[in-house]
Design an enzyme around this catalytic site. Structure first.
Site, short mmCIF file in Angstrom:
data_model
loop_
_atom_site.label_atom_id
_atom_site.label_comp_id
_atom_site.label_asym_id
_atom_site.label_seq_id
_atom_site.Cartn_x
_atom_site.Cartn_y
_atom_site.Cartn_z
N LYS A 212 -6.21 11.27 -4.20
CA LYS A 212 -5.93 10.00 -3.52
C LYS A 212 -4.46 9.64 -3.72
O LYS A 212 -3.97 9.65 -4.85
CB LYS A 212 -6.83 8.91 -4.11
CG LYS A 212 -6.56 7.51 -3.60
CD LYS A 212 -7.63 6.54 -4.12
CE LYS A 212 -7.37 5.12 -3.64
NZ LYS A 212 -6.36 4.43 -4.44
N HIS A 236 -1.68 3.43 -2.13
CA HIS A 236 -2.27 2.59 -3.18
C HIS A 236 -2.22 1.11 -2.78
O HIS A 236 -2.02 0.24 -3.61
CB HIS A 236 -1.52 2.82 -4.49
CG HIS A 236 -2.36 2.77 -5.73
ND1 HIS A 236 -2.77 3.89 -6.40
CD2 HIS A 236 -2.86 1.73 -6.44
CE1 HIS A 236 -3.48 3.54 -7.47
NE2 HIS A 236 -3.55 2.23 -7.52
N ARG A 239 1.05 -0.71 -3.83
CA ARG A 239 1.18 -1.25 -5.19
C ARG A 239 1.99 -0.40 -6.15
O ARG A 239 2.24 -0.81 -7.27
CB ARG A 239 -0.23 -1.45 -5.78
CG ARG A 239 -0.99 -2.53 -5.04
CD ARG A 239 -2.44 -2.57 -5.45
NE ARG A 239 -2.67 -2.94 -6.83
CZ ARG A 239 -2.62 -4.17 -7.30
NH1 ARG A 239 -2.29 -5.17 -6.50
NH2 ARG A 239 -2.87 -4.43 -8.57
N ASP A 267 -6.51 4.96 3.54
CA ASP A 267 -6.68 3.53 3.30
C ASP A 267 -5.37 2.79 3.46
O ASP A 267 -4.31 3.40 3.57
CB ASP A 267 -7.35 3.22 1.95
CG ASP A 267 -6.47 3.47 0.72
OD1 ASP A 267 -5.23 3.50 0.84
OD2 ASP A 267 -7.05 3.62 -0.37
N GLY A 268 -5.49 1.47 3.51
CA GLY A 268 -4.33 0.59 3.66
C GLY A 268 -4.56 -0.41 4.77
O GLY A 268 -4.58 -0.05 5.95
N ARG A 271 -8.87 -4.18 7.74
CA ARG A 271 -9.38 -5.55 7.58
C ARG A 271 -10.58 -5.86 8.47
O ARG A 271 -11.19 -6.91 8.36
CB ARG A 271 -8.26 -6.58 7.90
CG ARG A 271 -7.06 -6.43 6.98
CD ARG A 271 -7.39 -6.88 5.57
NE ARG A 271 -6.28 -6.66 4.65
CZ ARG A 271 -6.20 -5.63 3.79
NH1 ARG A 271 -7.18 -4.74 3.72
NH2 ARG A 271 -5.18 -5.49 2.98
N ARG A 291 -8.99 -4.61 -0.55
CA ARG A 291 -8.99 -6.04 -0.87
C ARG A 291 -10.18 -6.82 -0.30
O ARG A 291 -10.73 -7.69 -1.02
CB ARG A 291 -7.65 -6.66 -0.44
CG ARG A 291 -6.47 -6.13 -1.32
CD ARG A 291 -5.13 -6.54 -0.81
NE ARG A 291 -4.01 -6.12 -1.65
CZ ARG A 291 -3.33 -4.97 -1.51
NH1 ARG A 291 -3.66 -4.12 -0.55
NH2 ARG A 291 -2.34 -4.68 -2.32
C1 LIG Z 1 -6.26 -5.27 -7.35
C2 LIG Z 1 -6.23 -3.82 -7.00
C3 LIG Z 1 -6.56 -2.87 -7.99
C4 LIG Z 1 -6.55 -1.51 -7.68
N1 LIG Z 1 -6.94 -0.60 -8.64
C5 LIG Z 1 -6.98 0.72 -8.33
C6 LIG Z 1 -7.43 1.70 -9.27
O1 LIG Z 1 -7.80 1.39 -10.40
N2 LIG Z 1 -7.45 3.00 -8.87
C7 LIG Z 1 -7.06 3.40 -7.62
O2 LIG Z 1 -7.09 4.59 -7.29
N3 LIG Z 1 -6.62 2.49 -6.72
C8 LIG Z 1 -6.58 1.18 -7.03
N4 LIG Z 1 -6.18 0.27 -6.08
C9 LIG Z 1 -5.82 0.74 -4.72
C10 LIG Z 1 -7.05 0.81 -3.82
O3 LIG Z 1 -7.94 1.80 -4.23
C11 LIG Z 1 -6.68 1.09 -2.35
O4 LIG Z 1 -5.86 2.25 -2.29
C12 LIG Z 1 -5.95 -0.07 -1.67
O5 LIG Z 1 -6.43 -1.30 -2.15
C13 LIG Z 1 -6.16 0.02 -0.16
O6 LIG Z 1 -5.49 -0.98 0.51
P1 LIG Z 1 -6.17 -2.37 1.00
O7 LIG Z 1 -6.47 -3.15 -0.24
O8 LIG Z 1 -5.08 -2.99 1.81
O9 LIG Z 1 -7.41 -2.02 1.79
C14 LIG Z 1 -6.18 -1.09 -6.37
C15 LIG Z 1 -5.85 -2.05 -5.41
C16 LIG Z 1 -5.89 -3.39 -5.70
C17 LIG Z 1 -5.56 -4.39 -4.62
#
Ligand SMILES: Cc1cc2nc3c(=O)[nH]c(=O)nc-3n(C[C@H](O)[C@H](O)[C@H](O)COP(=O)(O)O)c2cc1C
Length: 342
Positions: A212, A236, A239, A267-268, A271, A291
């Site tokens: 991922k 991610h 982030r 992903d990303g 909504r 989210r």
């Molecule tokens: C608060 C938060 C915590 C996250 N923690 C992880 C994690 O522990 N491991 C991981 O692979 N991705 C993590 N992600 C990323 C998500 O798996 C995913 O890639 C991302 O949220 C997708 O975008 P979206 O929130 O806009 O749908 C996190 C995202 C958020 C918002």
């Protein structure tokens, strides 16, 4: 409970962390990492949203797609639609402990099962996070996927064995977590992988292996050569690195190069069901939802997660009728149009 109530509850419970904005586009929460936002200026998160928005669906109503088929399959599992729950950890520092880590893991794994699909659990600075996720998967009869941080290989393989023991249907790493300072702060070092490291991980398990956090054709090809089963095209949720490309900008190129051999998920900023359809039209086999699932889990627990997933499903169904798509496993790229000049 309905979706309005779920979001209202979530907004109240996540005050200061997430505003549950009508347009969840990374503006309100820019820079809030830890928190719910994108890192730095928040531009990577904003770009995910804005670039996906720029892709438009082409309305079509003279056709025979009256009753679209949403089902698909992945890792030997039948899914009610190609929407999968993204791995998320850090309930306390990311969304204010409105639900704790254990509740969050149980809500997403069970909520996904209730909606006929599957959830992923993540790994974090506190090693108990992954353990709680694996417990939730085990309790659900193995219906879940574990995504481990890019720790030293030895540490990852230990955790892969734990995932096997829990009965998980697939396992993988969020390789884009390679620079996470939060992990170092917890004395849980992470880092990039060599091709050889990656191959060792793939060869260490019989489970389908997921990587991922891929955003380039070059690295997608390396994954394919290493025997990776599934790539998640992702930054991610914006982030980990400021100013990246958005997944929707590179997805189709990656699908064209390696999609015939590797499952490509993305992903990303998905909504609604229309966003899922856009990603499918760009060639993805499935879409991770991040989210909005947090809102479900915080605002309505397991039921809230199911409500969010059902909303995505219903929107996808309607959008498929209005674009002439018969089945999610065969979506034509001709249902989308991309505006270059805006
Ligand atoms: C608060 C938060 C915590 C996250 N923690 C992880 C994690 O522990 N491991 C991981 O692979 N991705 C993590 N992600 C990323 C998500 O798996 C995913 O890639 C991302 O949220 C997708 O975008 P979206 O929130 O806009 O749908 C996190 C995202 C958020 C918002």
């Amino acid at each position: 409970m309905d979706i309005k109530e779920v979001k209202k509850n979530a907004r109240e419970k996540m005050k200061g962390f997430c505003n549950v904005c009508n347009e969840c586009n990374g503006i309100w929460c820019a820079g809030k990492v830890p928190g719910m936002g994108g890192c730095g200026t928040g531009d990577s998160f904003k770009r995910n949203y804005n670039k996906l928005k720029r892709i438009r669906l082409i309305l079509k109503t003279i056709h025979s797609a009256k009753n679209p088929i949403l089902e698909t399959s992945l890792w030997g599992e039948k899914l009610s639609f190609p929407g999968i729950i993204a791995p998320i950890t850090g309930a306390s520092y990311n969304f204010g402990n409105a639900v704790n880590e254990k509740e969050y893991a149980n809500n997403v794994i069970n909520g996904a099962v209730d909606a006929g699909t599957i959830g992923m659990v993540g790994d974090g600075g506190d090693p108990t996070y992954l353990e709680l996720g694996l417990k939730a998967i085990k309790k659900a009869g193995g219906k879940g996927v574990a995504i481990i941080k890019p720790r030293d290989n030895e540490e990852i393989i230990k955790r892969i064995k734990m995932a096997e023991e829990a009965g998980a249907v697939a396992v993988g790493i969020d390789i884009d977590g390679a620079g996470l300072l939060t992990m170092a702060l917890y004395n849980q070092p992470v880092g990039p992988k060599s091709f050889k490291d990656l191959k060792t991980l793939v060869d260490s398990t019989d489970l389908p292996f997921i990587v991922k956090g891929i955003l380039s054709v070059e690295e997608a090809k390396l994954c394919q050569r290493a025997g990776v089963d599934t790539i998640v095209v992702s930054n991610h949720g914006g982030r980990v690195l400021d100013d990246t490309l958005a997944p929707c900008e590179v997805l189709n190129e990656i699908v064209k190069e390696v999609g015939y051999k590797v499952n490509i998920l993305v992903d990303g900023a998905a909504r609604n069901g229309g966003d899922i359809l856009k990603y499918l039209a760009l060639g993805a086999k499935g879409v991770l939802i991040g989210r909005p699932i947090i809102w479900g889990a915080v605002g309505g627990g397991q039921e809230g997660v199911k409500i969010i997933l059902e909303q995505f499903k219903n929107e996808l169904y309607k959008n498929m009728i209005l674009t002439g798509c018969e089945e999610t496993t065969n979506i034509s790229p001709r249902i989308i149009h991309e505006f270059i000049l805006d």
